[in-house]
Design an enzyme around this catalytic site. Structure first.
Site, mmCIF file in Angstrom:
data_model
loop_
_atom_site.group_PDB
_atom_site.id
_atom_site.type_symbol
_atom_site.label_atom_id
_atom_site.label_comp_id
_atom_site.label_asym_id
_atom_site.label_seq_id
_atom_site.Cartn_x
_atom_site.Cartn_y
_atom_site.Cartn_z
ATOM 1 C CD GLU A 1 -1.856 -2.099 2.037
ATOM 2 O OE1 GLU A 1 -0.820 -2.169 2.741
ATOM 3 O OE2 GLU A 1 -2.686 -3.017 1.956
ATOM 4 C CE1 TYR B 1 7.653 0.607 -3.651
ATOM 5 C CE2 TYR B 1 5.695 1.962 -3.425
ATOM 6 C CZ TYR B 1 6.835 1.410 -2.883
ATOM 7 O OH TYR B 1 7.150 1.644 -1.571
HETATM 8 C C1 LIG Z 1 10.394 6.192 -1.976
HETATM 9 C C2 LIG Z 1 11.887 6.064 -1.615
HETATM 10 C C3 LIG Z 1 12.122 4.743 -0.888
HETATM 11 C C4 LIG Z 1 12.708 6.089 -2.921
HETATM 12 O O1 LIG Z 1 14.070 5.919 -2.576
HETATM 13 P P1 LIG Z 1 15.245 6.585 -3.447
HETATM 14 O O2 LIG Z 1 16.515 5.981 -2.999
HETATM 15 O O3 LIG Z 1 15.147 8.051 -3.407
HETATM 16 O O4 LIG Z 1 14.819 6.052 -4.888
HETATM 17 P P2 LIG Z 1 15.731 6.014 -6.212
HETATM 18 O O5 LIG Z 1 16.861 6.978 -6.122
HETATM 19 O O6 LIG Z 1 16.035 4.570 -6.478
HETATM 20 O O7 LIG Z 1 14.706 6.539 -7.285
HETATM 21 C C5 LIG Z 1 13.703 5.664 -7.719
HETATM 22 C C6 LIG Z 1 12.678 6.421 -8.498
HETATM 23 O O8 LIG Z 1 12.090 7.408 -7.648
HETATM 24 C C7 LIG Z 1 11.788 8.546 -8.425
HETATM 25 N N1 LIG Z 1 12.572 9.674 -7.931
HETATM 26 C C8 LIG Z 1 13.852 9.710 -7.503
HETATM 27 N N2 LIG Z 1 14.184 10.940 -7.139
HETATM 28 C C9 LIG Z 1 13.077 11.695 -7.317
HETATM 29 C C10 LIG Z 1 12.754 13.058 -7.079
HETATM 30 N N3 LIG Z 1 13.669 13.915 -6.580
HETATM 31 N N4 LIG Z 1 11.508 13.489 -7.360
HETATM 32 C C11 LIG Z 1 10.579 12.644 -7.867
HETATM 33 N N5 LIG Z 1 10.817 11.341 -8.114
HETATM 34 C C12 LIG Z 1 12.046 10.888 -7.829
HETATM 35 C C13 LIG Z 1 12.129 8.237 -9.816
HETATM 36 O O9 LIG Z 1 11.021 7.632 -10.452
HETATM 37 C C14 LIG Z 1 13.207 7.220 -9.666
HETATM 38 O O10 LIG Z 1 13.326 6.440 -10.773
HETATM 39 P P3 LIG Z 1 14.383 6.833 -11.934
HETATM 40 O O11 LIG Z 1 15.295 7.905 -11.406
HETATM 41 O O12 LIG Z 1 15.100 5.580 -12.165
HETATM 42 O O13 LIG Z 1 13.524 7.285 -13.045
HETATM 43 C C15 LIG Z 1 12.362 7.273 -0.765
HETATM 44 O O14 LIG Z 1 11.992 8.455 -1.408
HETATM 45 C C16 LIG Z 1 11.825 7.284 0.652
HETATM 46 O O15 LIG Z 1 12.361 6.644 1.548
HETATM 47 N N6 LIG Z 1 10.729 8.046 0.875
HETATM 48 C C17 LIG Z 1 10.151 8.178 2.217
HETATM 49 C C18 LIG Z 1 9.514 6.890 2.667
HETATM 50 C C19 LIG Z 1 8.485 6.403 1.677
HETATM 51 O O16 LIG Z 1 7.734 7.169 1.094
HETATM 52 N N7 LIG Z 1 8.448 5.067 1.510
HETATM 53 C C20 LIG Z 1 7.466 4.419 0.645
HETATM 54 C C21 LIG Z 1 6.273 4.057 1.442
HETATM 55 S S1 LIG Z 1 5.077 3.173 0.457
#
Ligand SMILES: CC(C)(COP(=O)(O)OP(=O)(O)OC[C@H]1O[C@@H](n2cnc3c(N)ncnc32)[C@H](O)[C@@H]1OP(=O)(O)O)[C@@H](O)C(=O)NCCC(=O)NCCS
Length: 156
Positions: free
Chosen positions: A104, A116
């Site tokens: 979710e 995702y």
């Molecule tokens: C969601 C989360 C886990 C992603 O982790 P991350 O290490 O930043 O992710 P990545 O660097 O691997 O980026 C993955 C994708 O996120 C998106 N993304 C990365 N940076 C972004 C930014 N600044 N703005 C928007 N999208 C972004 C992109 O789609 C990216 O894919 P791509 O760059 O290959 O096209 C992280 O933002 C997080 O911990 N957020 C807070 C907790 C949370 O929301 N968890 C999910 C609960 S369901």
């Protein structure tokens, strides 16, 4: 290559603090304790200084894997760790013969939804008012990754 190990009870304080810095509605310390007690699969990810910068928690239910939590520290986000951690979860789910990964995600959390979808997840349904929010409640998007289907594609 990710540096990871199983989450221990002694990690919970650091993990809870990390999540507090990354989300508005983090799990409580008790949520993490209950999760480890319930034998959910939980990993922490370590940087070169052996500090935890990310974690993820997965619950296996029969032939499904439920991704309960995934979090990367704000100063480590946007470097592809989320994507690699998700790949790790998908590999784990395959290893334990899951056919489906479900999760979710808040309807407002487009960044996580992007992550995702890039990994092949599809939107399955909406759970109305699933999460507490600043102004009342927020919907959850239920997403799923069909691992049988994924393996068909990757065999080609
Ligand atoms: C969601 C989360 C886990 C992603 O982790 P991350 O290490 O930043 O992710 P990545 O660097 O691997 O980026 C993955 C994708 O996120 C998106 N993304 C990365 N940076 C972004 C930014 N600044 N703005 C928007 N999208 C972004 C992109 O789609 C990216 O894919 P791509 O760059 O290959 O096209 C992280 O933002 C997080 O911990 N957020 C807070 C907790 C949370 O929301 N968890 C999910 C609960 S369901």
């Amino acid at each position: 290559m990710l540096n990871l190990r199983d989450m221990q009870y002694s990690d919970i304080a650091a993990v809870a603090k990390l999540e507090q810095s990354a989300t508005e509605f983090p799990w409580s310390v008790k949520n993490f304790e209950d999760s480890l007690k319930a034998n959910h699969k939980a990993w922490v990810f370590l940087n070169d200084a052996q500090q935890i910068y990310a974690f993820t928690i997965v619950q296996k239910v029969v032939d499904e894997a439920h991704l309960l939590n995934i979090c990367v520290a704000p100063n480590a986000q946007g470097n592809g760790f989320g994507r690699q951690i998700l790949e790790h979860v998908i590999n784990y789910a395959n290893t334990v013969s899951s056919v489906l990964i479900v999760l979710e995600v808040r309807s407002s959390n487009k960044r996580a939804q992007n992550l995702y979808m890039r990994a092949g997840f599809n939107e399955m349904s909406i759970r109305k008012g699933y999460y507490p929010a600043k102004d009342g409640r927020e919907d959850a998007v239920l997403m799923g990754l069909d691992l049988d289907l994924l393996s068909l594609f990757s065999e080609k």
